[in-house]
Scaffold this motif. Sequence first.
Motif, mmCIF file in Angstrom:
data_model
loop_
_atom_site.group_PDB
_atom_site.id
_atom_site.type_symbol
_atom_site.label_atom_id
_atom_site.label_comp_id
_atom_site.label_asym_id
_atom_site.label_seq_id
_atom_site.Cartn_x
_atom_site.Cartn_y
_atom_site.Cartn_z
ATOM 1 N N ASN A 1 0.805 -1.228 0.000
ATOM 2 C CA ASN A 1 0.000 0.000 0.000
ATOM 3 C C ASN A 1 0.836 1.274 0.000
ATOM 4 O OD1 ASN A 1 0.977 -0.061 2.602
ATOM 5 N ND2 ASN A 1 -1.027 0.085 3.600
ATOM 6 N N THR A 2 2.175 1.124 -0.088
ATOM 7 C CA THR A 2 3.039 2.300 -0.244
ATOM 8 C C THR A 2 3.586 2.427 -1.663
ATOM 9 O OG1 THR A 2 5.162 1.244 0.297
ATOM 10 C CG2 THR A 2 3.782 1.986 2.151
ATOM 11 N N LEU A 3 3.280 1.481 -2.538
ATOM 12 C CA LEU A 3 3.889 1.399 -3.869
ATOM 13 C C LEU A 3 2.978 2.001 -4.934
ATOM 14 C CD1 LEU A 3 5.340 -2.225 -3.721
ATOM 15 C CD2 LEU A 3 6.464 -0.076 -3.084
ATOM 16 N N TYR A 4 3.551 2.899 -5.744
ATOM 17 C CA TYR A 4 2.791 3.550 -6.814
ATOM 18 C C TYR A 4 3.683 3.660 -8.055
ATOM 19 C CZ TYR A 4 -0.047 4.998 -2.819
ATOM 20 O OH TYR A 4 -0.813 5.014 -1.676
ATOM 21 N N LEU A 5 3.118 3.376 -9.221
ATOM 22 C CA LEU A 5 3.839 3.496 -10.489
ATOM 23 C C LEU A 5 3.475 4.831 -11.129
ATOM 24 C CD1 LEU A 5 5.663 2.205 -12.649
ATOM 25 C CD2 LEU A 5 3.600 1.192 -13.650
ATOM 26 N N THR A 6 4.480 5.685 -11.347
ATOM 27 C CA THR A 6 4.193 7.043 -11.838
ATOM 28 C C THR A 6 4.896 7.401 -13.137
ATOM 29 O OG1 THR A 6 6.046 7.989 -10.587
ATOM 30 C CG2 THR A 6 3.897 7.872 -9.473
ATOM 31 N N GLY A 7 5.988 6.722 -13.467
ATOM 32 C CA GLY A 7 6.860 7.222 -14.527
ATOM 33 C C GLY A 7 7.894 8.144 -13.914
ATOM 34 N N ASN A 8 8.856 8.568 -14.711
ATOM 35 C CA ASN A 8 9.967 9.379 -14.230
ATOM 36 C C ASN A 8 9.737 10.853 -14.557
ATOM 37 O OD1 ASN A 8 12.596 10.559 -13.756
ATOM 38 N ND2 ASN A 8 13.428 8.495 -13.853
ATOM 39 N N THR A 9 9.862 11.709 -13.548
ATOM 40 C CA THR A 9 9.653 13.148 -13.760
ATOM 41 C C THR A 9 10.727 13.759 -14.659
ATOM 42 O OG1 THR A 9 10.815 13.573 -11.677
ATOM 43 C CG2 THR A 9 8.399 13.523 -11.601
ATOM 44 N N ALA A 10 11.838 13.050 -14.887
ATOM 45 C CA ALA A 10 12.844 13.552 -15.832
ATOM 46 C C ALA A 10 12.242 13.715 -17.218
ATOM 47 C CB ALA A 10 14.031 12.599 -15.889
ATOM 48 N N VAL A 11 11.347 12.813 -17.600
ATOM 49 C CA VAL A 11 10.701 12.900 -18.909
ATOM 50 C C VAL A 11 9.756 14.106 -18.949
ATOM 51 C CG1 VAL A 11 9.356 11.649 -20.636
ATOM 52 C CG2 VAL A 11 10.889 10.395 -19.113
ATOM 53 N N ASP A 12 9.067 14.382 -17.832
ATOM 54 C CA ASP A 12 8.234 15.589 -17.727
ATOM 55 C C ASP A 12 9.096 16.827 -17.936
ATOM 56 O OD1 ASP A 12 6.976 13.393 -16.434
ATOM 57 O OD2 ASP A 12 5.710 14.741 -15.271
#
Length: 367
Positions: free
Chosen positions: A165-176
């Motif tokens: 319940n602490t794990l989330y898949l977001t992608g890398n903000t470097a690409v943002d």
Amino acid sequence: MKTILLVAGTRPEIIKTAPVVLEAQKRSDVKVVYCLTGQHKTMAMEALSIFGVQPDDDLQIMRPNQTLNMICESVFAKLPPVIERIKPDVVMVQGDTTTAAMTALCAFNMKVPVAHIEAGLRTFNMDAPYPEECNRRLVGVVAKYNLCPTTLALDYLRREGVPENTLYLTGNTAVDALRFIQEKHNLDQLEQILPDVKTPYVLITAHRRESFGGGFQNICTAIRESALRYPGVQFIYPVHLNPNVKGPVHEILGSIVNVKLIPPIPYLEMLTLIKHCEFVLSDSGGIQEEAPSFGKHCIVMREVTERMESVTLGMSELVGTDTAKIINAVRRTIEGKNKYDTGKNPYGDGHASEKILDILQDHTSTR
């Protein structure tokens, strides 16, 4: 309104957290308070100016000749009053610096939830990179929101027994960040950066402390042999000012006609060089994300990497500091024998910041 205290200080941290600040500015129900640690002041202000972000606070921890333990001491002394004053709903850190690890531990000690951008990167070697591998593991232990850039990073945390319940898949903000930069800044002024640039060219970045000594001698020897073998290709190397880097680089490469040694350059100029190069030779972590974002092959001169996603897809190649392996990788790439698909970026779609704020707004409670 949710309040996020975001603590950052190095140039990579700022580049990867600025998109979160910009996204928060579009929302009426979340506020990001941006606290600088005060490290790398000149590079930090340069990075902030790229995104038009202004800090709200500054810990000013930098001291002459400070050790890692002195950094820890400064964070523990200077950050708690800021947390007490801001009373954030969550404290956010990025990556694997010592300040990120100590910020996370400080917030945990004060019972404030921790969000970790770029959680789950691993080499499984505490000495490579040092101290970053230890730092990111420490943050992963105390973080309530592990914001993983890739499924591989998320799987690593699962294997370590980090609560689901602490794990989330977001992608890398470097690409943002790269998406924002390409929309706002011109990365095509190559001749203005280097009037005597010759194409095609290979871009080199190498400065990691793990390679100091024999490893660096090997890297420079491989670059020398490759440059002599391909006189029609220019090798451009922004050289770090550390004597452990500058010394062997100038000694081994200084007289090679088609090797261009230049001083360190601002981030936008580095991105311009990446965008227009043939491929990259690097021991940097960030460039392993940036090169695939521009469709460029990256030869990684490290023994291990925490970014195996691009290696698995063939976008990057892990060769260590072995002279023969580096030379062979350069040869194959110049001669077009490395084939890979540049159509899919393994590090995200450029919308990680939106996902991160959605997660924190949905799951954090207001203090």
